[in-house]
Design a protein around this motif. Structure first.
Motif, PDB file in Angstrom:
ATOM      1  N   MET A   1       0.752  -1.156  -0.012  1.00 44.18           N
ATOM      2  CA  MET A   1       0.042  -0.077   0.112  1.00 44.18           C
ATOM      3  C   MET A   1       0.960   1.110   0.095  1.00 44.18           C
ATOM      4  O   MET A   1       1.939   1.348   0.694  1.00 44.18           O
ATOM      5  CB  MET A   1      -0.999  -0.070   1.286  1.00 44.18           C
ATOM      6  CG  MET A   1      -1.751   1.193   1.364  1.00 44.18           C
ATOM      7  SD  MET A   1      -2.795   1.173   3.064  1.00 44.18           S
ATOM      8  CE  MET A   1      -3.795  -0.376   2.617  1.00 44.18           C
ATOM      9  N   LYS A   2       0.295   2.272  -0.693  1.00 42.14           N
ATOM     10  CA  LYS A   2       1.131   3.473  -1.087  1.00 42.14           C
ATOM     11  C   LYS A   2       1.154   4.344   0.555  1.00 42.14           C
ATOM     12  O   LYS A   2       0.056   4.426   1.067  1.00 42.14           O
ATOM     13  CB  LYS A   2       0.708   4.220  -2.007  1.00 42.14           C
ATOM     14  CG  LYS A   2       1.193   5.493  -2.257  1.00 42.14           C
ATOM     15  CD  LYS A   2       0.590   6.432  -3.293  1.00 42.14           C
ATOM     16  CE  LYS A   2       1.239   7.795  -3.583  1.00 42.14           C
ATOM     17  NZ  LYS A   2       0.149   8.782  -3.995  1.00 42.14           N
ATOM     18  N   ASN A   3       2.419   4.588   0.561  1.00 36.97           N
ATOM     19  CA  ASN A   3       2.469   5.755   2.079  1.00 36.97           C
ATOM     20  C   ASN A   3       1.981   6.934   1.556  1.00 36.97           C
ATOM     21  O   ASN A   3       2.709   7.805   0.968  1.00 36.97           O
ATOM     22  CB  ASN A   3       3.715   5.571   2.729  1.00 36.97           C
ATOM     23  CG  ASN A   3       3.871   6.443   3.751  1.00 36.97           C
ATOM     24  OD1 ASN A   3       3.176   7.008   4.159  1.00 36.97           O
ATOM     25  ND2 ASN A   3       4.947   6.004   4.547  1.00 36.97           N
ATOM     26  N   GLY A 164       5.717   9.360   3.646  1.00 33.94           N
ATOM     27  CA  GLY A 164       5.996   9.697   2.304  1.00 33.94           C
ATOM     28  C   GLY A 164       6.528  10.942   1.847  1.00 33.94           C
ATOM     29  O   GLY A 164       7.264  11.154   0.910  1.00 33.94           O
ATOM     30  N   THR A 165       6.067  11.993   2.423  1.00 31.97           N
ATOM     31  CA  THR A 165       6.139  13.372   1.945  1.00 31.97           C
ATOM     32  C   THR A 165       6.453  13.974   3.430  1.00 31.97           C
ATOM     33  O   THR A 165       5.732  13.798   4.588  1.00 31.97           O
ATOM     34  CB  THR A 165       5.040  13.817   1.533  1.00 31.97           C
ATOM     35  OG1 THR A 165       4.657  13.286   0.148  1.00 31.97           O
ATOM     36  CG2 THR A 165       5.448  15.292   1.080  1.00 31.97           C
ATOM     37  N   VAL A 166       7.663  14.844   3.488  1.00 33.96           N
ATOM     38  CA  VAL A 166       7.829  15.685   4.519  1.00 33.96           C
ATOM     39  C   VAL A 166       7.834  17.329   4.088  1.00 33.96           C
ATOM     40  O   VAL A 166       8.747  17.354   3.168  1.00 33.96           O
ATOM     41  CB  VAL A 166       8.862  15.261   5.285  1.00 33.96           C
ATOM     42  CG1 VAL A 166       9.373  16.191   6.597  1.00 33.96           C
ATOM     43  CG2 VAL A 166       9.071  13.878   5.913  1.00 33.96           C
ATOM     44  N   LYS A 178      11.194  15.810   1.753  1.00 33.19           N
ATOM     45  CA  LYS A 178      11.029  14.453   1.189  1.00 33.19           C
ATOM     46  C   LYS A 178       9.820  14.236   0.223  1.00 33.19           C
ATOM     47  O   LYS A 178       8.659  14.618   0.651  1.00 33.19           O
ATOM     48  CB  LYS A 178      10.901  13.292   2.216  1.00 33.19           C
ATOM     49  CG  LYS A 178      10.843  12.146   1.892  1.00 33.19           C
ATOM     50  CD  LYS A 178      10.869  11.250   3.242  1.00 33.19           C
ATOM     51  CE  LYS A 178      10.600  10.010   2.911  1.00 33.19           C
ATOM     52  NZ  LYS A 178      10.464   8.986   4.134  1.00 33.19           N
ATOM     53  N   GLY A 179       9.942  13.650  -0.986  1.00 34.62           N
ATOM     54  CA  GLY A 179       8.778  13.587  -1.758  1.00 34.62           C
ATOM     55  C   GLY A 179       8.401  14.845  -2.356  1.00 34.62           C
ATOM     56  O   GLY A 179       9.282  15.959  -2.420  1.00 34.62           O
ATOM     57  N   ALA A 180       7.398  15.026  -3.252  1.00 33.33           N
ATOM     58  CA  ALA A 180       6.867  16.167  -3.870  1.00 33.33           C
ATOM     59  C   ALA A 180       6.021  17.182  -2.952  1.00 33.33           C
ATOM     60  O   ALA A 180       5.345  16.653  -2.142  1.00 33.33           O
ATOM     61  CB  ALA A 180       6.278  15.924  -5.050  1.00 33.33           C
ATOM     62  N   LEU A 181       6.176  18.410  -3.231  1.00 33.21           N
ATOM     63  CA  LEU A 181       5.160  19.104  -2.657  1.00 33.21           C
ATOM     64  C   LEU A 181       3.936  18.918  -3.110  1.00 33.21           C
ATOM     65  O   LEU A 181       3.711  19.106  -4.409  1.00 33.21           O
ATOM     66  CB  LEU A 181       5.436  20.852  -2.845  1.00 33.21           C
ATOM     67  CG  LEU A 181       4.819  21.669  -2.089  1.00 33.21           C
ATOM     68  CD1 LEU A 181       5.194  21.598  -0.737  1.00 33.21           C
ATOM     69  CD2 LEU A 181       5.376  23.131  -2.604  1.00 33.21           C
TER      70      LEU A 181
END
Length: 186
Positions: A1-3, A164-166, A178-181
């Motif tokens: 499953m995607k975070n 997944g995103t920070v 981290k990850g895309a905005l």
């Protein structure tokens, strides 16, 4: 499953909570606000009231000062179509402070943070976490203050690794660490 979990981190009054609310409101009609703050004085009660006023309709609020991971565990177990479509936990820093002032050790507090991190994907809905960044300020002059800074710094690192995103927020402006905005924040 995607975070799909996001961590919003920044200084006090940086705009991180407002951005997290904006993001969550664009995710789903039914939203769960998981509040960790227990106002201890009039000024903090005013802050909580201001945060409530910022949120629009469609929000359910659960106040859980010591066991937010239990709320995530229950959501993961319940998974229903009439449940919330997004969860916003505000904030990790108050939760860590609550645990330390209740007498929990740093290691026990961090075990609880690890338990929360383990449920970020299991819940099955988008989740945003809000936390203060303690690494940009002075070293606290008291032992409890340093314990808090050390525990929160480690907690933020653990959660950043699990999300997944920070998003770092300063002056109301988001920057993806981290990850895309997310498009909703551009």
């Amino acid at each position: 499953m995607k975070n799909s979990a996001l961590l919003f981190v920044g200084g006090v009054r940086s705009g991180k909570s407002g951005l997290a609310v904006r993001w969550a409101e664009r995710q789903a009609q039914r939203r769960l606000f998981l509040a960790t703050c227990k106002p201890q004085d009039a000024e903090m009660a005013e802050r909580v009231a201001a945060h409530r006023a910022e949120r629009g309709v469609g929000w359910q609020c659960v106040e859980e000062t010591m066991n937010p991971q239990g709320v995530l565990r229950a959501l993961a177990a319940a998974r229903s179509d009439d449940g919330p479509g997004v969860l916003l936990l505000d904030c990790v820093s108050m939760w860590v402070a609550n645990m330390l002032t209740a007498g929990l050790t740093r290691d026990v507090a961090l075990d609880k943070v690890a338990a929360l991190a383990a449920y970020l994907v299991a819940v099955g809905i988008p989740i945003a976490l809000v936390s203060s960044e303690t690494g940009l300020g002075l070293v606290a002059p008291t032992s409890l203050g340093r314990q808090f800074q050390n525990a929160l710094g480690r907690a933020n690192q653990m959660l950043a690794g699990a999300c997944g995103t920070v998003i770092f927020v300063s002056c109301g402006l988001p920057v993806a660490l981290k990850g895309a905005l997310p498009e909703e924040l551009c």
